[in-house]
Scaffold this motif. Structure first.
Motif, mmCIF file in Angstrom:
data_model
loop_
_atom_site.group_PDB
_atom_site.id
_atom_site.type_symbol
_atom_site.label_atom_id
_atom_site.label_comp_id
_atom_site.label_asym_id
_atom_site.label_seq_id
_atom_site.Cartn_x
_atom_site.Cartn_y
_atom_site.Cartn_z
ATOM 1 N N THR A 145 21.268 -21.238 32.722
ATOM 2 C CA THR A 145 20.187 -21.882 31.971
ATOM 3 C C THR A 145 19.352 -22.753 32.892
ATOM 4 O O THR A 145 18.118 -22.722 32.853
ATOM 5 N N PRO A 169 18.437 -17.771 28.364
ATOM 6 C CA PRO A 169 19.120 -18.941 27.796
ATOM 7 C C PRO A 169 18.251 -20.201 27.922
ATOM 8 O O PRO A 169 17.719 -20.493 28.988
ATOM 9 N N ILE A 172 22.090 -25.200 25.180
ATOM 10 C CA ILE A 172 23.382 -25.108 24.499
ATOM 11 C C ILE A 172 23.475 -26.298 23.559
ATOM 12 O O ILE A 172 23.256 -27.446 23.968
ATOM 13 N N LEU A 181 24.171 -21.133 21.517
ATOM 14 C CA LEU A 181 23.149 -20.952 22.541
ATOM 15 C C LEU A 181 21.823 -20.663 21.859
ATOM 16 O O LEU A 181 21.733 -19.780 20.993
#
Length: 237
Positions: A145, A169, A172, A181
């Motif tokens: 990410t 991504p 989170i 996610l």
């Protein structure tokens, strides 16, 4: 105001405000001229502070280990302890260990009174019903990410149907009943939410989506807020 006090206030302003901050904004905060801010920035750099930027573009403080530690009020310290203890409970193993290490570092660098306060803090965090454990290495997902690299995985939805996904991504999110996610799904061509305990066989690809993570994250969060506001309006109607 003494120059030492002004330099300290400038450091605090650079730490706490949005970055980058222009000399005009800093001058207004401290009640001095922009020229004085430029001189003080040079002085802080000479003392070891790593400050990125220049006149006309704004300044961003990059913390330097050679600088003295930032002091905390008692309430700020309680907030830090509570937050780190929450991470110890809900974080993946690497994040939980990092929170424990951060608490130890704090304890070693605080004044004696506050170090004692940290050891015997009145606040704690616990979860009697923890979310299902993730089935992937979340540390790898976090790094992908940050690096803004697409990932691929097998995903099983609530109905038990499995699909192969390629996802950008974005963030989170640790929720009450699951850790998820937020990402852009190439298969669905839209933003999607994926439960970490339903992701299998994740791999990181060479496909980069830099520098789009931040604007994409803003967009998906705006969509979530809009949907929540619409639901609240419907409930109030």
């Amino acid at each position: 105001m003494s120059r030492t006090a002004r330099l300290f206030q400038l450091m605090q302003a650079l730490r706490s405000g949005p970055s980058p901050r222009t000399s005009e904004q800093l001058a207004q905060d401290l009640g001095v001229s922009a020229r004085t801010i430029h001189r003080d920035i040079d002085a802080l750099r000479g003392l070891g502070a790593v400050i990125d930027g220049e006149a006309g573009f704004g300044f961003t403080l990059i913390e330097d280990a050679t600088l003295p530690p930032l002091g905390f009020t008692d309430d700020e310290l309680e907030a830090l302890v509570l937050g780190l203890r929450e991470v110890q409970v809900i974080g993946d193993p690497a994040l939980s260990d990092a929170a424990s290490a951060a608490l130890r570092k704090l304890q070693g660098r605080l004044p004696q009174r506050q170090s004692h306060r940290l050891s015997h803090a009145v606040l704690a965090a616990t979860r009697f019903n923890r979310p299902p454990a993730p089935t992937i290495d979340v540390a790898v997902l976090r790094q992908a990410t940050w690096d803004e690299r697409a990932i691929e995985f097998s995903y099983t939805d609530a109905k038990g149907d499995a699909t192969q996904r390629r996802v950008n991504p974005l963030s989170i999110v640790y929720m009450d009943r699951s850790n998820v996610l937020l990402g852009w799904c190439h298969l669905r061509q839209d933003f999607r939410v994926f439960r970490l305990d339903r992701i299998q066989d994740m791999s990181v690809t060479d496909q980069s989506f830099r520098p789009n993570r931040v604007p994409m994250l803003r967009e998906v969060l705006a969509q979530i807020r809009a949907a929540r506001d619409a639901q609240e309006r419907d409930e109030d109607a």
